[in-house]
Design an enzyme around this catalytic site. Structure first.
Site, short mmCIF file in Angstrom:
data_model
loop_
_atom_site.label_atom_id
_atom_site.label_comp_id
_atom_site.label_asym_id
_atom_site.label_seq_id
_atom_site.Cartn_x
_atom_site.Cartn_y
_atom_site.Cartn_z
N HIS A 13 -2.76 10.71 34.03
CA HIS A 13 -1.49 11.37 33.61
C HIS A 13 -1.12 11.89 35.11
O HIS A 13 -1.46 13.17 35.37
CB HIS A 13 -0.76 12.24 32.57
CG HIS A 13 0.96 12.16 32.44
ND1 HIS A 13 1.49 12.16 31.91
CD2 HIS A 13 1.02 12.75 33.33
CE1 HIS A 13 2.64 12.13 32.42
NE2 HIS A 13 2.70 13.16 33.46
N HIS A 15 1.66 12.80 38.75
CA HIS A 15 2.58 12.87 39.61
C HIS A 15 2.24 12.99 41.20
O HIS A 15 1.60 13.73 41.90
CB HIS A 15 3.87 13.71 39.46
CG HIS A 15 4.06 13.72 37.60
ND1 HIS A 15 5.38 12.98 37.49
CD2 HIS A 15 3.91 14.04 37.11
CE1 HIS A 15 5.62 13.00 36.39
NE2 HIS A 15 4.07 13.74 35.22
N LYS A 98 5.52 3.88 31.34
CA LYS A 98 6.18 4.97 31.21
C LYS A 98 7.43 4.81 29.89
O LYS A 98 8.75 4.34 30.83
CB LYS A 98 6.28 5.71 32.23
CG LYS A 98 6.53 7.04 31.64
CD LYS A 98 5.35 7.70 31.15
CE LYS A 98 5.54 9.24 30.79
NZ LYS A 98 5.82 10.80 31.28
N HIS A 135 6.95 10.19 27.28
CA HIS A 135 6.78 11.05 26.88
C HIS A 135 7.78 11.62 26.12
O HIS A 135 8.88 11.31 25.46
CB HIS A 135 8.08 11.88 28.28
CG HIS A 135 8.28 13.71 28.66
ND1 HIS A 135 7.88 13.97 29.17
CD2 HIS A 135 8.97 14.45 27.37
CE1 HIS A 135 8.11 14.95 28.98
NE2 HIS A 135 9.17 15.33 28.70
N HIS A 173 1.23 14.62 27.49
CA HIS A 173 0.36 15.51 27.56
C HIS A 173 1.32 16.54 26.43
O HIS A 173 2.49 17.06 26.20
CB HIS A 173 1.54 16.30 29.26
CG HIS A 173 3.20 15.74 29.08
ND1 HIS A 173 3.78 15.45 28.64
CD2 HIS A 173 3.42 15.32 30.00
CE1 HIS A 173 4.52 14.89 28.10
NE2 HIS A 173 5.01 14.40 29.78
N ASP A 246 -1.01 16.04 34.33
CA ASP A 246 0.12 15.67 34.50
C ASP A 246 0.37 16.63 35.46
O ASP A 246 1.82 17.49 36.05
CB ASP A 246 0.96 16.67 33.71
CG ASP A 246 2.70 15.98 33.19
OD1 ASP A 246 2.90 15.24 33.96
OD2 ASP A 246 2.99 17.11 32.31
#
Ligand code: DOR
Ligand code: ZN
Length: 347
Positions: A13, A15, A98, A135, A173, A246
């Protein structure tokens, strides 16, 4: 033990952003990780196979000569075309989809409001074996922010998994004992990623003695009992838990503001902190499972052949401070204690 060799880890995970931030942060993750599940919450989000292909090219262009595999994801919207998802997955372009509940976090405005509207996509994904990364927070304004993950399990995740039982789901997460417990009692179709920052900070670290914007992320850190439950889950050897950092860079200007963005930039120190956590739990022998083995097993991907060696130095390492980027400095997550483990070798 002061050296540990493991298969090269993956980040399930991550970004990577775009533009100037992408150029600065992609090499940081590529230094230690072989692959990463790349989040699609750009502005605008990555919603189609064609957009994922274009984004993958921009990531590759930011990593000339590096062996790093970006595993692409699509951002689920209420107008996502199931055929596009299935084709993008079948071609190897896209690894997962996602789900952001609309409004749950950074750049989630195009997310899903009504799960019934994506039922067709989810059923097609279950049939084709495309994992859904979730999420897991409700956005109901009447639910306290510290309860949003636990409420999500009862109101959304459990009903969803019952409605589409073949769907493979990664609860991303996780931050609560409830989430860790839910994953433990579920079957093999459910797994969870755990970040490095949620293993080392609780909400008191973020809020006592002054507010620390670089500890603010979503889901927000919870109380200490939850942090301990996460450490137990990560270090316990259960293959349904694996590393997803994350790592979510925002410029200091965006974080240190009257309305600061959520996200901790942990990529540069993720493995150092992880080794610290596993050593403190007397579980260094389980670090490889968490960082390098459980993720590919869940995703049905091969393990990495290369290795990486972590070494512990007697003197604390200097903290990197911040990363200079074309968009401005990005503060590197500081766990608040000295780090001794570092990556010594890479093959
Ligand atoms: O803290 C977070 N930052 N949580 C998320 O879910 C999104 C991420 C981001 O994109 O900045
Ligand atoms: Zn994220």
């Amino acid at each position: 033990m002061d050296r540990l060799t493991l298969r090269r880890p993956d980040d399930w995970h991550l970004h990577l952003r775009d533009g100037a931030l992408l150029a600065a942060v992609a090499p940081v993750s590529a230094r230690h990780f072989a692959r990463a599940i790349v989040m699609p919450n750009l502005v605008p989000p990555v919603v189609s196979g064609a957009e994922a292909a274009a984004y993958r090219e921009r990531i590759r262009a930011a990593l000339p000569g590096r062996r790093f595999t970006p595993l692409m994801t699509l951002y689920l919207t209420e107008t996502t075309d199931p055929d596009d998802v299935i084709a993008a997955h079948a071609s190897g372009l896209v690894t997962a989809v996602k789900l952001y509940p609309a409004g749950a976090t950074t750049n989630s405005a195009s997310g899903v409001r009504d799960l019934d509207r994506v039922r067709g996509v989810l059923e097609a994904m279950a049939e084709a074996g495309v994992p859904l990364c979730v999420h897991g927070e409700v956005t109901d304004p009447s639910v306290d922010i510290f309860d949003r993950e636990a409420v999500f399990i009862d109101r959304v995740l459990d009903p969803l998994r019952r409605a589409v039982p073949g769907l493979r789901v990664v609860m991303e997460h996780i931050t609560t004992a409830e989430a860790a417990g839910y994953v433990t009692t579920a079957g093999a179709n459910l797994a969870a990623t755990i970040t490095v920052h949620h293993l080392v900070i609780n909400r008191t670290h973020m809020l006592a003695g002054g507010i620390r914007p670089h500890y603010y992320c979503l889901p927000v850190a919870k109380r200490e009992t939850h942090r301990r439950a996460l450490v137990a889950a990560a270090t316990g050897g259960d293959a349904r838990f694996f590393l997803g950092t994350d790592s979510a860079p925002h410029t200091d200007a965006a974080k240190e503001s009257a309305c600061g963005c959520a996200g901790c930039f942990t990529a540069p120190v993720a493995l150092s902190i992880l080794a610290h956590v596993f050593e403190a739990a007397d579980a260094l022998d389980r670090l490889e499972g968490f960082a390098s083995l459980h993720g590919p097993a869940f995703y049905g991907l091969p393990r990495n052949d290369e290795t990486l060696t972590l070494a512990k130095s007697p003197a604390p390492l200097p903290h990197p401070g911040s990363l200079a980027t074309g968009a401005g400095p990005v503060t590197v997550f500081d766990p608040g204690f000295p780090l001794h483990w570092h990556v010594a070798e890479d093959t």
